[in-house]
Design a protein around this motif. Structure first.
Motif, PDB file in Angstrom:
ATOM      1  N   ASP A  29      46.742  11.564  48.964  1.00 47.76           N
ATOM      2  CA  ASP A  29      48.163  11.893  48.949  1.00 47.76           C
ATOM      3  C   ASP A  29      48.942  11.042  47.941  1.00 47.76           C
ATOM      4  OD1 ASP A  29      47.869   9.544  50.306  1.00 47.76           O
ATOM      5  OD2 ASP A  29      49.116  10.094  52.015  1.00 47.76           O
ATOM      6  N   VAL A  30      48.248  10.596  46.901  1.00 43.45           N
ATOM      7  CA  VAL A  30      48.846   9.756  45.868  1.00 43.45           C
ATOM      8  C   VAL A  30      49.125  10.638  44.647  1.00 43.45           C
ATOM      9  CG1 VAL A  30      48.460   7.743  44.394  1.00 43.45           C
ATOM     10  CG2 VAL A  30      47.514   7.788  46.697  1.00 43.45           C
ATOM     11  N   PRO A  31      50.325  10.530  44.065  1.00 38.14           N
ATOM     12  CA  PRO A  31      50.612  11.296  42.842  1.00 38.14           C
ATOM     13  C   PRO A  31      49.604  10.958  41.738  1.00 38.14           C
ATOM     14  CG  PRO A  31      52.608  10.249  43.674  1.00 38.14           C
ATOM     15  CD  PRO A  31      51.466   9.724  44.482  1.00 38.14           C
ATOM     16  N   LEU A  32      49.358  11.901  40.862  1.00 42.12           N
ATOM     17  CA  LEU A  32      48.344  11.759  39.828  1.00 42.12           C
ATOM     18  C   LEU A  32      48.506  10.490  38.996  1.00 42.12           C
ATOM     19  CD1 LEU A  32      45.899  12.879  38.376  1.00 42.12           C
ATOM     20  CD2 LEU A  32      47.455  14.189  36.919  1.00 42.12           C
ATOM     21  N   GLU A  33      49.712  10.221  38.524  1.00 43.19           N
ATOM     22  CA  GLU A  33      49.933   9.032  37.689  1.00 43.19           C
ATOM     23  C   GLU A  33      49.596   7.750  38.450  1.00 43.19           C
ATOM     24  OE1 GLU A  33      50.628   8.763  34.418  1.00 43.19           O
ATOM     25  OE2 GLU A  33      50.426  10.937  34.351  1.00 43.19           O
ATOM     26  N   LYS A  34      50.011   7.685  39.707  1.00 43.05           N
ATOM     27  CA  LYS A  34      49.703   6.499  40.509  1.00 43.05           C
ATOM     28  C   LYS A  34      48.205   6.426  40.779  1.00 43.05           C
ATOM     29  CE  LYS A  34      50.736   3.841  44.534  1.00 43.05           C
ATOM     30  NZ  LYS A  34      51.709   3.310  45.393  1.00 43.05           N
ATOM     31  N   ALA A  35      47.562   7.554  41.005  1.00 46.35           N
ATOM     32  CA  ALA A  35      46.121   7.578  41.240  1.00 46.35           C
ATOM     33  C   ALA A  35      45.368   7.030  40.026  1.00 46.35           C
ATOM     34  CB  ALA A  35      45.658   8.995  41.565  1.00 46.35           C
ATOM     35  N   ILE A  36      45.825   7.388  38.847  1.00 47.35           N
ATOM     36  CA  ILE A  36      45.186   6.887  37.617  1.00 47.35           C
ATOM     37  C   ILE A  36      45.361   5.380  37.517  1.00 47.35           C
ATOM     38  CG2 ILE A  36      45.285   6.913  35.088  1.00 47.35           C
ATOM     39  CD1 ILE A  36      45.968   9.936  35.351  1.00 47.35           C
ATOM     40  N   ASP A  37      46.583   4.895  37.798  1.00 51.14           N
ATOM     41  CA  ASP A  37      46.841   3.451  37.772  1.00 51.14           C
ATOM     42  C   ASP A  37      45.974   2.722  38.805  1.00 51.14           C
ATOM     43  OD1 ASP A  37      48.699   3.676  35.740  1.00 51.14           O
ATOM     44  OD2 ASP A  37      50.430   3.680  37.106  1.00 51.14           O
ATOM     45  N   LEU A  38      45.888   3.288  40.001  1.00 52.03           N
ATOM     46  CA  LEU A  38      45.072   2.677  41.051  1.00 52.03           C
ATOM     47  C   LEU A  38      43.603   2.658  40.653  1.00 52.03           C
ATOM     48  CD1 LEU A  38      46.680   4.204  44.278  1.00 52.03           C
ATOM     49  CD2 LEU A  38      46.725   1.801  43.563  1.00 52.03           C
ATOM     50  N   PHE A  39      43.149   3.745  40.040  1.00 58.36           N
ATOM     51  CA  PHE A  39      41.760   3.813  39.583  1.00 58.36           C
ATOM     52  C   PHE A  39      41.478   2.727  38.548  1.00 58.36           C
ATOM     53  CE2 PHE A  39      38.445   5.339  36.722  1.00 58.36           C
ATOM     54  CZ  PHE A  39      37.412   5.555  37.627  1.00 58.36           C
ATOM     55  N   GLN A  40      42.397   2.542  37.603  1.00 59.08           N
ATOM     56  CA  GLN A  40      42.228   1.511  36.575  1.00 59.08           C
ATOM     57  C   GLN A  40      42.204   0.113  37.199  1.00 59.08           C
ATOM     58  OE1 GLN A  40      45.475   2.591  33.961  1.00 59.08           O
ATOM     59  NE2 GLN A  40      44.070   3.572  32.515  1.00 59.08           N
ATOM     60  N   GLN A  41      43.096  -0.127  38.156  1.00 64.17           N
ATOM     61  CA  GLN A  41      43.110  -1.415  38.851  1.00 64.17           C
ATOM     62  C   GLN A  41      41.789  -1.612  39.595  1.00 64.17           C
ATOM     63  OE1 GLN A  41      46.721  -0.960  41.247  1.00 64.17           O
ATOM     64  NE2 GLN A  41      47.437  -2.879  40.350  1.00 64.17           N
ATOM     65  N   GLY A  42      41.319  -0.557  40.237  1.00 63.09           N
ATOM     66  CA  GLY A  42      40.061  -0.627  40.967  1.00 63.09           C
ATOM     67  C   GLY A  42      38.886  -0.946  40.068  1.00 63.09           C
ATOM     68  N   MET A  43      38.866  -0.359  38.887  1.00 62.06           N
ATOM     69  CA  MET A  43      37.786  -0.643  37.934  1.00 62.06           C
ATOM     70  C   MET A  43      37.816  -2.108  37.498  1.00 62.06           C
ATOM     71  SD  MET A  43      35.915   1.971  37.709  1.00 62.06           S
ATOM     72  CE  MET A  43      34.889   1.430  36.360  1.00 62.06           C
ATOM     73  N   LYS A  44      39.010  -2.638  37.248  1.00 60.56           N
ATOM     74  CA  LYS A  44      39.130  -4.049  36.867  1.00 60.56           C
ATOM     75  C   LYS A  44      38.650  -4.950  37.998  1.00 60.56           C
ATOM     76  CE  LYS A  44      42.988  -3.484  33.673  1.00 60.56           C
ATOM     77  NZ  LYS A  44      44.425  -3.766  33.432  1.00 60.56           N
ATOM     78  N   LEU A  45      39.054  -4.618  39.223  1.00 54.44           N
ATOM     79  CA  LEU A  45      38.633  -5.419  40.371  1.00 54.44           C
ATOM     80  C   LEU A  45      37.128  -5.332  40.575  1.00 54.44           C
ATOM     81  CD1 LEU A  45      41.548  -4.571  42.816  1.00 54.44           C
ATOM     82  CD2 LEU A  45      41.039  -6.822  41.847  1.00 54.44           C
ATOM     83  N   SER A  46      36.572  -4.153  40.378  1.00 61.54           N
ATOM     84  CA  SER A  46      35.124  -3.964  40.512  1.00 61.54           C
ATOM     85  C   SER A  46      34.375  -4.814  39.485  1.00 61.54           C
ATOM     86  CB  SER A  46      34.787  -2.485  40.330  1.00 61.54           C
ATOM     87  OG  SER A  46      33.406  -2.288  40.356  1.00 61.54           O
ATOM     88  N   GLN A  47      34.853  -4.818  38.256  1.00 57.62           N
ATOM     89  CA  GLN A  47      34.231  -5.632  37.213  1.00 57.62           C
ATOM     90  C   GLN A  47      34.347  -7.118  37.540  1.00 57.62           C
ATOM     91  OE1 GLN A  47      36.255  -4.272  33.704  1.00 57.62           O
ATOM     92  NE2 GLN A  47      34.853  -2.555  33.387  1.00 57.62           N
ATOM     93  N   LEU A  48      35.516  -7.525  38.042  1.00 62.35           N
ATOM     94  CA  LEU A  48      35.729  -8.920  38.413  1.00 62.35           C
ATOM     95  C   LEU A  48      34.754  -9.332  39.514  1.00 62.35           C
ATOM     96  CD1 LEU A  48      37.416 -11.548  38.253  1.00 62.35           C
ATOM     97  CD2 LEU A  48      38.872 -10.567  40.019  1.00 62.35           C
ATOM     98  N   CYS A  49      34.611  -8.478  40.527  1.00 64.35           N
ATOM     99  CA  CYS A  49      33.682  -8.778  41.618  1.00 64.35           C
ATOM    100  C   CYS A  49      32.250  -8.870  41.097  1.00 64.35           C
ATOM    101  CB  CYS A  49      33.785  -7.717  42.716  1.00 64.35           C
ATOM    102  SG  CYS A  49      35.316  -7.805  43.676  1.00 64.35           S
ATOM    103  N   GLY A  50      31.885  -7.964  40.215  1.00 61.22           N
ATOM    104  CA  GLY A  50      30.549  -7.997  39.616  1.00 61.22           C
ATOM    105  C   GLY A  50      30.307  -9.284  38.850  1.00 61.22           C
ATOM    106  N   GLN A  51      31.308  -9.723  38.087  1.00 63.08           N
ATOM    107  CA  GLN A  51      31.178 -10.968  37.325  1.00 63.08           C
ATOM    108  C   GLN A  51      31.028 -12.163  38.254  1.00 63.08           C
ATOM    109  OE1 GLN A  51      34.730 -10.955  34.967  1.00 63.08           O
ATOM    110  NE2 GLN A  51      33.922  -9.489  33.475  1.00 63.08           N
ATOM    111  N   LYS A  52      31.833 -12.182  39.318  1.00 62.94           N
ATOM    112  CA  LYS A  52      31.757 -13.289  40.263  1.00 62.94           C
ATOM    113  C   LYS A  52      30.392 -13.321  40.959  1.00 62.94           C
ATOM    114  CE  LYS A  52      36.657 -13.995  41.071  1.00 62.94           C
ATOM    115  NZ  LYS A  52      36.780 -15.418  40.762  1.00 62.94           N
TER     116      LYS A  52
END
Length: 86
Positions: A29-52
């Protein structure tokens, strides 16, 4: 999220944020633009977790008693040991 803030974020905090983002995206139920932003944030967090996790894996060492001498042995993912730490 800034790069500096990413590096200061603990693994647990990053995972918590990532779980919240996934939950929001799963509900759909998230608008498309916000979903894209959330996806990008999620990818950064995923990479950070992988690095850690990679950093931690490099630091893990098993202490093994060999002929009365403590020897450091690097962590091995391939299961070549008996799984014991002693």
């Amino acid at each position: 999220m800034e790069q500096k803030q990413d590096q200061e974020l603990s693994f647990e905090a990053a995972m918590s944020e990532l779980e919240a983002i996934v939950s929001q995206l799963e509900h759909g139920d998230v608008p498309l633009e916000k979903a894209i932003d959330l996806f990008q944030q999620g990818m950064k967090l995923s990479q950070l977790c992988g690095q850690k996790l990679e950093q931690v894996e490099r630091k893990i060492e098993m202490i093994v008693e060999v002929d009365g001498t403590a020897v450091k042995k690097p962590y091995s993912e391939n299961g070549t040991g008996n799984g014991d730490f002693a």
